[in-house]
Design an enzyme around this catalytic site. Structure first.
Site, mmCIF file in Angstrom:
data_model
loop_
_atom_site.group_PDB
_atom_site.id
_atom_site.type_symbol
_atom_site.label_atom_id
_atom_site.label_comp_id
_atom_site.label_asym_id
_atom_site.label_seq_id
_atom_site.Cartn_x
_atom_site.Cartn_y
_atom_site.Cartn_z
ATOM 1 C CB THR A 1 -18.873 -20.597 -51.173
ATOM 2 O OG1 THR A 1 -19.959 -19.825 -51.705
ATOM 3 C CG2 THR A 1 -18.297 -19.896 -49.955
ATOM 4 C CB ALA B 1 -23.693 -18.396 -44.232
ATOM 5 N N GLY B 2 -21.750 -20.752 -43.328
ATOM 6 C CA GLY B 2 -21.706 -22.029 -42.617
ATOM 7 C C GLY B 2 -21.611 -21.715 -41.143
ATOM 8 C CG HIS B 3 -23.821 -19.293 -39.473
ATOM 9 N ND1 HIS B 3 -24.789 -18.331 -39.460
ATOM 10 C CD2 HIS B 3 -22.809 -18.791 -40.244
ATOM 11 C CE1 HIS B 3 -24.389 -17.289 -40.192
ATOM 12 N NE2 HIS B 3 -23.198 -17.554 -40.676
ATOM 13 C CG ASP C 1 -15.809 -19.040 -41.489
ATOM 14 O OD1 ASP C 1 -17.016 -19.305 -41.612
ATOM 15 O OD2 ASP C 1 -14.984 -19.171 -42.410
ATOM 16 C CB THR D 1 -14.009 -20.184 -23.030
ATOM 17 O OG1 THR D 1 -15.168 -20.759 -22.411
ATOM 18 C CG2 THR D 1 -13.796 -18.773 -22.505
ATOM 19 C CB SER D 2 -15.285 -24.493 -25.513
ATOM 20 O OG SER D 2 -16.619 -24.978 -25.450
ATOM 21 C CD GLN E 1 -21.669 -14.225 -46.317
ATOM 22 O OE1 GLN E 1 -22.541 -13.401 -46.457
ATOM 23 N NE2 GLN E 1 -21.931 -15.514 -46.356
ATOM 24 C CE LYS F 1 -21.141 -14.828 -39.526
ATOM 25 N NZ LYS F 1 -19.714 -15.112 -39.706
#
Ligand code: GDP
Ligand code: IMO
Ligand code: MG
Length: 429
Positions: free
Chosen positions: A129, A39-41, A13, A413-414, A223, A16
């Protein structure tokens, strides 16, 4: 022309998805090489948010997206994700998406076993998960997995299911759980086979052709190094190798093709699930980091544990994974703190360590040794150039570079795609 491997350098987290999306503008092919839909992108593009679990993040830009043999594939989850993305206007066709024929499947019995095992562990649970990742990799290593190519061979499928269930039903009986009916599983597999078949390809050939065309390949890790089954905080890890070395074996390409290794690194630290976390904050500061950083799991919605930046940990990840440069993300979350702490090593039973030793009892006893640096009151959120950053923020970044012995190549930056500062282009460095 170099390829790039993006890997997480902490406990996942790190951002990526955002960085792969940003870099994929410069890439031709994006490849997932390990993990699965654990995974959660997250990608934020204008007013749209995309959450990807199994599909490579390059799919949103229409780049050739490859799921390599190192990934464990839940075919139902794959189809569902394709549908969700189509609903968001992303074309996911067999021209764009290829899944390796030699990738092992995640079946419903794997997630069931994952959850049963976690329940049996009680307080010692890993906090998986629940997607069946561990049990699917176990079957792969035990040589009884059903792979995508098996779905395309209806005659052999029956025997493979029998063989698999011989093992699993014995296990389920031992756990006092309901056994799996072979005919039902076979019917499920026969039902899903024609739907995934158009995407199933010989990925190593496809990547070889890409190399011959001098295509730029971007490998997208899932991961992070500290969740790596060998190098992470074992047993509180995932069941695959998450380091860049896996990009080659998990996709069917030579090690020399992996190229520049970009470690995605959060400007503080988070972890979801159980396991050691020396710089974890149980106070208001940890709470504030979680709130400002929206630290809730993309996959399970669980609250992420938060803490100060751990330089000793990232240095270790950089050495183990051969990280050439980092993308430092979520700097903006640190805006407004009077002072910041950086973990530079550990006190373990009175002895100083500048790395996290492998033994679980030593990891559990590790107390962080901090150095304190000045914070900044200005906002860095949305900064798109170095000149927009306060001097103290630059000092913080420089100190991190010094401690982890790796330079910052990108700064985020965001969550928004374009709020990214390029220092060194990983594709041309
Ligand atoms: P991944 O698993 O490494 O792809 O990361 P996740 O998507 O699970 O979690 C990272 C979260 O941070 C996502 O919600 C991103 O939109 C968000 N994010 C990424 N980069 C930044 C950043 O620089 N600043 C802020 N505030 N959020 C970011
Ligand atoms: P991305 O790619 C953060 C964690 C789980 C658990 C451990 C084992 O979004 O960074 P598993 O289901 O893999 O057997 O769970 O690993 N975990 C992650 N944590 N980000 C991830 O992926 C993760 N994938 C698994 O929380 O602690
Ligand atoms: Mg994630």
């Amino acid at each position: 022309m170099a390829n790039v491997a993006v890997i997480g350098s902490q406990w996942g987290d790190e951002g990526k998805g955002k960085i792969v999306d940003w870099l994929s503008e410069r890439a031709d092919v994006v490849v997932r090489f390990q993990g699965g839909h654990n995974a959660g992108h997250t990608l934020v593009i204008g007013n749209k948010t995309y959450k990807l679990s199994l599909l490579p993040s390059g799919v949103v830009r229409g780049k050739l997206s490859v799921i390599g043999n190192g990934v464990v594939v839940d075919p139902w989850a794959l189809l569902k994700e394709i549908e969700i993305l189509r609903g968001q206007g992303v074309a996911v066709t067999p021209d764009v998406l290829a899944v390796a024929e030699n990738a092992a499947l995640i079946l419903p019995l794997h997630s069931k076993l994952d959850l049963l095992r976690e329940e049996a562990r009680g307080a010692g649970k890993i906090g998986t998960t629940g997607r069946g990742i561990g049990p699917a990799y176990e079957d792969k290593a035990a040589r009884r997995a059903i792979r995508l190519c098996d779905l395309l061979d209806p005659d052999a499928l029956d025997g493979k299911v029998q063989n698999l269930l011989q093992h699993h039903n014995a296990l389920l009986r031992g756990l006092g759980a309901e056994e799996v009916n072979a005919a039902e599983l076979l019917a499920q597999l026969r039902g899903v086979a024609p739907k995934v078949a158009p995407f199933v390809k010989t990925v190593w050939q496809l990547l070889d052709a890409a190399r011959k065309r001098s295509d730029r390949i971007l490998f997208e890790g899932a991961q992070g190094s500290m969740l790596d089954v060998d190098h992470g905080t074992y047993p509180f890890v995932t069941s695959s190798n998450t380091v860049a070395g896996q990009a080659a074996t998990g996709s069917g390409i030579g090690v020399g093709a992996v190229g520049y290794v970009l470690g995605i690194t959060k400007a503080y630290t988070t972890r979801v699930g159980s396991g050691p976390f020396p710089s974890e904050l149980h106070d208001q500061i940890g709470q504030t980091l979680g709130e400002r950083g929206h630290e809730f799991g993309t996959v399970t919605g669980r609250k992420r544990r938060c803490g100060w930046f751990d330089a000793a940990l990232v240095r270790q990840s950089a050495k183990v994974g051969g990280i050439n440069g980092i993308a430092l993300t979520k700097l903006d979350v640190l805006d407004g703190f009077e002072e910041l702490k950086i973990c530079i090593g550990y006190d373990i039973n009175g002895q100083h360590f500048d790395y996290l030793p492998s033994a679980a009892h030593l990891q559990a006893a590790a107390k962080p040794v901090y150095e304190t640096v000045e914070g900044w009151s200005e906002s860095t959120r949305g900064a798109r150039s170095w000149a927009q950053l306060p001097a103290t923020a630059i000092k913080y970044i420089r100190r991190i570079e010094e401690l982890i012995e790796v330079p910052v190549a990108l700064l985020s930056t965001s969550p928004e795609r374009d709020d990214t500062i390029l220092v060194t282009d990983p594709f041309t460095d």
